[in-house]
Design an enzyme around this catalytic site. Structure first.
Site, PDB file in Angstrom:
ATOM      1  N   TYR A   1      29.785  34.488  33.074  1.00 41.13           N
ATOM      2  CA  TYR A   1      30.181  35.878  33.311  1.00 41.13           C
ATOM      3  C   TYR A   1      29.887  36.752  32.079  1.00 41.13           C
ATOM      4  CZ  TYR A   1      32.771  34.136  37.402  1.00 41.13           C
ATOM      5  OH  TYR A   1      33.126  33.559  38.600  1.00 41.13           O
TER       6      TYR A   1
ATOM      7  N   TYR B   1      35.095  38.941  43.177  1.00 42.69           N
ATOM      8  CA  TYR B   1      36.421  38.963  42.551  1.00 42.69           C
ATOM      9  C   TYR B   1      36.312  39.076  41.036  1.00 42.69           C
ATOM     10  CZ  TYR B   1      36.967  34.292  40.334  1.00 42.69           C
ATOM     11  OH  TYR B   1      36.882  33.207  39.497  1.00 42.69           O
ATOM     12  N   ARG B   2      35.100  38.934  40.507  1.00 41.59           N
ATOM     13  CA  ARG B   2      34.896  38.866  39.072  1.00 41.59           C
ATOM     14  C   ARG B   2      33.385  38.886  38.888  1.00 41.59           C
ATOM     15  NH1 ARG B   2      36.946  33.250  36.314  1.00 41.59           N
ATOM     16  NH2 ARG B   2      36.518  33.654  34.117  1.00 41.59           N
TER      17      ARG B   2
END
Lengths: 516, 110
Positions: free
Chosen positions: A87, A460-461
């Protein structure tokens, strides 16, 4: 937005050094490079390097650093431990910031076995918390994501997922201490009352409940968190299944849904696909030597060679042995009605070796996914939420897999069950030294977000480099939510010094050039 | 204390802070204990880093290797290499890294 001049920056770093000590301020090229995303898909990861870093060891030092930054308009990029791999790691959204590295704040302030909570600082890693609980014989279990190098607090703020009944980490947050952009200190919930003993027990306090607003945001710097931990169970019972047919994901999801909804299954089973099973065992060339995505016949041969299914999952029950047996019978019956494969079972009892218990013991093996292609690997994580139905999960799986394969990648993914949703966590594994593949990975990520949004599937992310694109996909009523988020940002951080651009939330001063 | 540092459940003991170790472990053992606490999660037998290195080094477990020198260890740790992310100074201080590097180089002369 014009940033501080080199002279202003140098003066600020000198001021930071007076607060934290010269050894804890970093400006060298090597130090700055340490904050790049190790798995960046960018052409030039160095272009995103911060100007420097400051690493405070206490909340008072954080306050002093933030006051200096606010007075001088120096943008800060706070990180807990910086292990948000897939991420964006520790990397900031924009270059030119000063990293506010909180890894030295690694105190476990209180663990309360009677009430089942911990209060900890951002630098505390999952490994540290695990050792603390085990070494002190505290009968509480933590929940952890796939690898345990990262921050407990940071992962909860990112809404990370684990695999115990407490695996929805953000929902276990109970009370925070936060340094605001002017350097002032705030405690949320019951912690706002001096002398209260219920801060880590009652999550709401009086008036608006703010904990959630500091997760996945840039409104303040969380320096302490209360987090609920589960009592050590008497026993656990694991039912493992390998689905030998791809299409049985749908029926398996439908078998699990009522069990989750009713609370028969309290943990978060994760249906991992064949590539997820293969990738931590060996490199791809062990199974297949071709180029492009592995074809279905190669996947079938590989899964048989490795002794795994097209989907692999485990349903683990936690608690009293007799109750686990009753619930196991319900689980067996539910799946037997939907899929032909059978469970293998194992049991753990308190006092036995924790490995195999369901308590997440320290491991970094999940990072092995980046070795799938055998070169200087990397991964990008795309994580849309799915409705908890077999039809929707299969549709999302086929759509996402199709896009992966049309861009030349093996589909690596899994569906992790919440109580009423599935987190579909997929990874684009690519070779950083292959320019063409890197470009394909970037194009695929764009396409995935667009296609998902067109189907009503939101992430969600997401990865730092795609904050804006994902934020904009939540576009109801002309992006009313994003506009509200930015109004809040302007109110609580008027100089825009905390993590500008995080989650697509830009301070007023930056908005003109946003997304560029 | 020493046993706890060396083999905490599969050899991963990232929990113990470097500062704590440096203060509590006598100097001859500091490098080894730090290696176990901070590096072994990936570089013990069977761990991810060892699996990657086994394709080009034998032995692949770092503290069994004979070809490491301290300068190289410091560079690799600070800059990262292959699949290994860089480890920054705030996470592992220079003194601790020097201890680990000296330990790994010392193994070479055995």
């Amino acid at each position: 937005m014009t940033g501080p001049s080199p002279a202003q920056f140098a003066q600020a770093m000198t001021a930071f050094a007076r607060v934290v000590g010269a050894a804890n301020v970093a400006t060298s090229e090597e130090d700055r490079a340490g904050y790049w995303d190790a798995f960046s898909p960018a052409d030039d990861p160095a272009a995103g390097a911060p100007q420097g870093a400051v690493a405070p060891a206490s909340v008072e030092e954080v306050q002093a650093v933030v006051r200096i930054a606010n007075e001088r308009r120096i943008p800060l990029w706070p990180i807990s431990r910086g292990k948000n791999f897939g991420y964006g790691g520790a990397a900031p959204r924009i270059p030119g910031v000063v990293m506010l590295d909180l890894i030295r704040m690694d105190r476990i302030i209180e663990v309360n076995a009677d009430h089942g909570y911990v209060i900890l600082e951002p630098g505390v890693g999952f490994d540290q918390l695990f050792r603390h609980l085990v070494d002190n014989k505290i009968p509480l279990w933590m929940s952890a994501p796939a690898h345990t190098w990262g921050s407990v607090l940071g992962n909860a703020l990112e809404r990370g997922v684990g695999y115990t009944p407490y695996g929805e980490h953000a929902s276990k947050i109970c009370g925070m201490e936060i340094v605001l952009a002017d350097g002032s200190l705030m405690r949320t919930g019951m912690g706002a009352m001096p002398g209260s003993r219920t801060g880590p027990l009652f999550p709401y306090g009086f008036g608006p409940q703010w904990d959630g607003a500091f997760a996945q945001s840039n409104y303040g710097i969380v320096t302490k968190m209360g987090l609920w931990l589960m009592p050590e169970p008497e026993s656990t019972l694991e039912l493992r299944m390998q689905l030998s047919r791809v299409e049985d994901l749908g029926p398996a999801v439908d078998a699990l849904r009522p069990l989750k909804l009713a609370g028969v299954v309290q943990a978060n089973p994760s249906f991992g696909n064949v590539i997820r099973g293969l990738a931590t065992r060996a490199t791809r060339s062990t199974y297949w030597q071709g180029t492009g995505p592995m074809p279905p016949e190669a996947l079938e041969a590989a899964r048989k060679q490795a002794g795994i299914g097209h989907w692999n999952f485990s349903v683990r029950l936690f608690g009293d042995e007799k109750i686990n047996e009753i619930n196991a019978a319900k689980v067996r019956a539910a799946f037997a009605a939907k899929v032909p494969d059978e469970f293998k079972e194992s049991r753990w009892h308190k006092g036995e070796d924790l490995r195999g218990s369901g308590s997440p013991t320290p491991t970094l093996n999940a990072l092995g996914v980046v070795d799938w292609l055998g070169g200087r690997g990397a991964h990008l994580t795309f994580s849309p939420v799915s409705a908890f139905t077999g039809v929707e999960a299969m549709k999302q799986y086929r759509t996402v897999r199709g896009l992966f394969e049309s861009h030349g990648f093996d589909y690596y993914g899994g569906f992790t069950a919440g109580q009423r949703y599935l987190n579909h966590i997929t990874m684009i594994v690519f070779d950083r030294d292959d320019d063409k593949q890197r470009a394909s990975a970037n194009a695929l990520f764009d396409k995935l977000i667009d296609t998902a949004a067109a189907n009503g599937w939101g992430e969600y992310r997401t990865h730092t480099l795609w904050y804006d694109k994902v934020a904009k996909s939540y576009s109801y009523n002309n992006n009313a939510l994003l506009r509200f988020n930015e109004r809040v940002k302007d109110a609580v951080d008027p100089n825009g010094i905390i993590a500008p651009g995080r989650m697509g939330i830009w301070p007023r001063a930056y908005r003109q050039g946003k997304g560029k | 204390m020493r046993a706890r540092l060396i083999l905490p459940l599969g050899g991963i003991g990232l929990a113990v802070t470097a500062a704590t170790l440096a203060a509590q472990v006598p100097p001859p053992f500091a490098g080894r204990a730090l290696f176990q606490a901070r590096c072994a999660g990936c570089h013990n037998d069977g761990a991810f880093g060892t699996k990657v290195l086994s394709r080009r080094a034998n032995p692949a477990v770092l503290d069994q290797r004979q070809d490491l020198n301290a300068v190289m260890v410091r560079i690799v740790v600070r800059r990262g290499i292959g699949q290994m992310p860089a480890i920054r100074r705030a996470e592992l201080g220079d003194a601790e890294l020097d201890s680990i590097a000296a330990y790994l180089q010392k193994e070479q002369s055995k």
